[in-house]
Design an enzyme around this catalytic site. Sequence first.
Site, PDB file in Angstrom:
ATOM      1  N   CYS D 144       0.685  -1.189  -0.065  1.00 36.94           N
ATOM      2  CA  CYS D 144       0.049   0.024  -0.079  1.00 36.94           C
ATOM      3  C   CYS D 144       0.963   1.097   0.128  1.00 36.94           C
ATOM      4  O   CYS D 144       0.591   2.359  -0.907  1.00 36.94           O
ATOM      5  CB  CYS D 144      -1.049   0.054   1.391  1.00 36.94           C
ATOM      6  SG  CYS D 144       0.027  -0.436   2.752  1.00 36.94           S
ATOM      7  N   TYR D 145       1.709   1.551   0.778  1.00 39.93           N
ATOM      8  CA  TYR D 145       2.673   2.438   0.832  1.00 39.93           C
ATOM      9  C   TYR D 145       3.470   2.793  -0.439  1.00 39.93           C
ATOM     10  O   TYR D 145       3.588   3.990  -0.847  1.00 39.93           O
ATOM     11  CB  TYR D 145       3.687   2.295   2.048  1.00 39.93           C
ATOM     12  CG  TYR D 145       3.154   2.473   3.446  1.00 39.93           C
ATOM     13  CD1 TYR D 145       2.705   3.837   3.806  1.00 39.93           C
ATOM     14  CD2 TYR D 145       3.403   1.515   4.411  1.00 39.93           C
ATOM     15  CE1 TYR D 145       2.150   4.194   5.193  1.00 39.93           C
ATOM     16  CE2 TYR D 145       3.032   1.754   5.606  1.00 39.93           C
ATOM     17  CZ  TYR D 145       2.253   3.020   6.130  1.00 39.93           C
ATOM     18  OH  TYR D 145       1.862   3.133   7.395  1.00 39.93           O
TER      19      TYR D 145
END
Lengths: 336, 336, 336, 336
Positions: D144-145
Amino acid sequence: MDIGIIGGSGYTGGELLRLLAGHPDANVVAVTSRSRKGQKISDTHTHIRKIFDLNFEDLNAEEVASRSDIVFTAVPHGTAMHIVPALLDAGVKVIDLSADYRLRSDVFERVYKIKHADPRQAVYGIPELHPEVADQNFIANPGCYPTGASLAAAPLASAGLIELAVFDSKSGISGAGAEPTRVSHYPNMAENIQAYKLTTHRHRAEIIQELSRLDGSLSKISFTPHVIPSIRGILTTAHIFVKNELSEEEIGRIYHNFYKDKPFIRLIRGIPVLGSVRGSNFCDIGFEIEKDSRRIVIISALDNLVKGASGQAIQNMNLMLGLPETKGLWTPGIAP
Amino acid sequence: MDIGIIGGSGYTGGELLRLLAGHPDANVVAVTSRSRKGQKISDTHTHIRKIFDLNFEDLNAEEVASRSDIVFTAVPHGTAMHIVPALLDAGVKVIDLSADYRLRSDVFERVYKIKHADPRQAVYGIPELHPEVADQNFIANPGCYPTGASLAAAPLASAGLIELAVFDSKSGISGAGAEPTRVSHYPNMAENIQAYKLTTHRHRAEIIQELSRLDGSLSKISFTPHVIPSIRGILTTAHIFVKNELSEEEIGRIYHNFYKDKPFIRLIRGIPVLGSVRGSNFCDIGFEIEKDSRRIVIISALDNLVKGASGQAIQNMNLMLGLPETKGLWTPGIAP
Amino acid sequence: MDIGIIGGSGYTGGELLRLLAGHPDANVVAVTSRSRKGQKISDTHTHIRKIFDLNFEDLNAEEVASRSDIVFTAVPHGTAMHIVPALLDAGVKVIDLSADYRLRSDVFERVYKIKHADPRQAVYGIPELHPEVADQNFIANPGCYPTGASLAAAPLASAGLIELAVFDSKSGISGAGAEPTRVSHYPNMAENIQAYKLTTHRHRAEIIQELSRLDGSLSKISFTPHVIPSIRGILTTAHIFVKNELSEEEIGRIYHNFYKDKPFIRLIRGIPVLGSVRGSNFCDIGFEIEKDSRRIVIISALDNLVKGASGQAIQNMNLMLGLPETKGLWTPGIAP
Amino acid sequence: MDIGIIGGSGYTGGELLRLLAGHPDANVVAVTSRSRKGQKISDTHTHIRKIFDLNFEDLNAEEVASRSDIVFTAVPHGTAMHIVPALLDAGVKVIDLSADYRLRSDVFERVYKIKHADPRQAVYGIPELHPEVADQNFIANPGCYPTGASLAAAPLASAGLIELAVFDSKSGISGAGAEPTRVSHYPNMAENIQAYKLTTHRHRAEIIQELSRLDGSLSKISFTPHVIPSIRGILTTAHIFVKNELSEEEIGRIYHNFYKDKPFIRLIRGIPVLGSVRGSNFCDIGFEIEKDSRRIVIISALDNLVKGASGQAIQNMNLMLGLPETKGLWTPGIAP
């Protein structure tokens, strides 16, 4: 005076420390925790870093008693009853924050499904309702919900006016303790409100005990708790049906007279909010009557960890020790 | 001593009252607000009900000065400069919580686009960086972000080690004040984080002023603020690139030496969180070095309304009055 | 079919757009807003950027009607009554999301203190309670609180079993609209719960209308609303006192039979939470009986902007147009 | 087509189900969970009640493959590598949501301290950066990051302009999973922001891989993550120092050209917020340049469970199957 805390690793323990840090006569000498023995208490309660430089100890009741003038027991239900007798036998004053001594033994056994080990009776420590707190060596500190509910309805109960009381309470999640659970998991709690134990919460027995003590004929008392996305606070919406219509002035007078010398009760015009009491020992109370009806809605707001737990415990301590009731507690809430 | 507060209806005013309530030497004698003249201050600051029984007054500087030993000005930027001179001329000590005297006049005019009306210079009131606070009659109380950023980086700046500093700060929304705005509207703020003034926030000038005072060669300083769904607190993530690799021990020693006599700085192993400082005047600082690199990440956590505003103002007051620095402020944060 | 939205700049307008984006038969042709005329609707409703490329227009009812098969009016109370007649006269179907046509005119005038301009009656659009929605050209879309309260209690009311009903409702703050207010200011709303209009909320009239329609003898109905720190959702705690004790099985059967063909009602064992319905058109319902008593606690959970407003409006639209009730609405909530 | 989900009890599994419910071509045929075998999936994922009527099964890879055209693996890191080979050998397409195939094996082993069991290489599934996704049978779905950071900086990296990139990311807590932890405990998370793994988060390796693929000379990449009191969303503040000063127009043009055919990237004037992307597959990007400087601040906002996980996985699925990239994903976020 010298103070011991038995079971100091939870939220009520941390809150006792926070509040005692501001009490000019308090000297905390022992904080016990079996599981965290030897650890700095500020590693658990990071907010008291630099203020208390103590370690958790694993001490038995006698050891704590030998160092203390007064002891707070902040241990789980069912455990306090095995610690309190030794403390009292050793001659120290005791304030028990568990449920063990809040109810008559037989009621306790029915509600908590735990056999009681100690026949002793304690005074129930809502000082506004129990002036006899001042003469005691031993106090059972009340539950958070019952404090909010009882304070909201006591004046009307005392006047024998209540026919039916429905308490719909909303609590911050800190009341459920410091251990992570499915309910306290942020994605479950945020943007939500969780009703639970819709008709069976154990605190109901305390509410019934306190209100029926004020009005022996009062029996119709319902209680439904909820947790809201807030760390602290209990807002109680008391839907009270009274025996005959009352004017706003009449009710105002009843409340005013009932609470006129009680420093921590703030009767307000308007509707109490948690933001006014957060971190303080105040309980704010307001109400509205339904026109042409016998329904009154009373709202009480308090901080579950202060007036609902550790602050009320210190208020009890002050009274038991002959100190001014407000000593160390006369601090505003934190707002915003 | 007798204390006046000019402009007491906002959050910093309410917070001054909350904190002064616990200060043994403080006697609040006047709280002004033009728009709320005559109203009880507890109708605005509901948390101080029963604790302060005062009304807002509409007084000019001379009137406040005539009653006070020390005055806090908590008025908007651009207004303080028209009040402070009269207060100082009247011989009272002054702590200004606005931005008017934090920067050199020419820098102030450039950053705030306001013509300055008073040539006076004030000492910048971060006591940990400005020991000369103790001798002053007049202090410019710092901005909330600059307090967090400067305290995070000052030891390294003082040692001449910083090449580049990127401050990425996250603030509770109370920093934006008590008036509702589109940003502070709950549905906009909850479940969100809002970056703003990505490269142009006015507080950057204070950070530059303070750090370049410690290291004249330091010029590469970036600052980006955010508001998070929290009422209080500022967490500053300082991404610091240093001139040469440093070990954890070396940095630990630098910070320890720099802050060793500073009661409100708590150097911690691990990473500071807002929950440990909420409501208190502490600033917690921790760091981590990136292996095989010249990057260090330093985290500071403070309460924007306390160490970032009203608490620091009282810390300054204590020092200006020759009182112990921690008087009335040595209280734990509220946790959880 | 072609859809017009009159008054599309608020939350219900934005939510209509969000939901209609997923409706295979919907073609939004006009969205009006006087104050934002000419602006891109995605500048207001940033979530629909790239999905709808329309501008707000300032159109009168006839102009919108000329382009549309069906029109949603999402304008303030008191305004819809001046728009709806022209729309209906022009032959388009209308779903009004304001309160103007929810109550009988005389009740409306008493509750809203507004003189009604249009004698027309609309069907009250809770399709689960009003199957006649399917044959209508004009629907009054219900209030959010009345939807939750009525759905919670309707089966018992329909069976003539209710003696007294106390509805204690907790709403997300989006129900108060997109404009910032003191109540919606994040520092006031977070870590709080605000009771309001304890006995006088206008939605009570809708609840009474709907339940007394099902049971003409039912008159004791109380309603107290609260806003909680949540963007969306209404949890209604219905404290119902019934005429005679009922078993869990009996009540389960009553609810099952009442709602057996209703796709958006989910009867659950256990207690509904907002997290299961967020963003969806479902209403989850669960209950618990108090032992040896005639009290039942029923909990309903819905999303105030969907089943409590725009989703229910589209459900009504589907039925009015002869489409499957669930078309474009058969989407799960967003969880966590 | 027929879809299997291996490891469907967590948040990414629930989110796959939520999104696939709206995909016209998707037919979910198997959802596995060893620990919840036999339970209804809607008991875990309560939002999909009535929408999916399936039970968790305990199936091996071959069994899932035999029923499916495409399989999502949503199992812990270190587990996928033991499942994927059998799936691919059985001839189904695979999208792996774990970290196992995102990095070159040797990098994976160094970063995750797990010996890799499968030498296979997968294409890294950010379709905006990897058009070759369309031809694959096997995709490693990104972290996600890294999705937020890479999308924020890719256009500048691709243009060879970046000298130093500091990514300061703020994530909703759902990224940490469905299991309660000390960090996710509401009283710890609310009113807080928690920085963690200040210099050592494993996602940094993905960011470095993706950006250095675009610019082989780029090596100075820092990454510090935080969790904020939000359920969903990642806001990335990219502090980018470029090799030479660039005008706003130049940067705007670079971003526009880079993303001009990418449906899920929304370039905005102004600053992205989580509220615009919540629940959707969009990534909003905005930026500001620091005057007279070589610093640019770029903000990207996405939903960590959608564009940061399950939505991107379905976007990859669409491309792998030759479907329109936006099929089933062209839905607005949920706002407010």
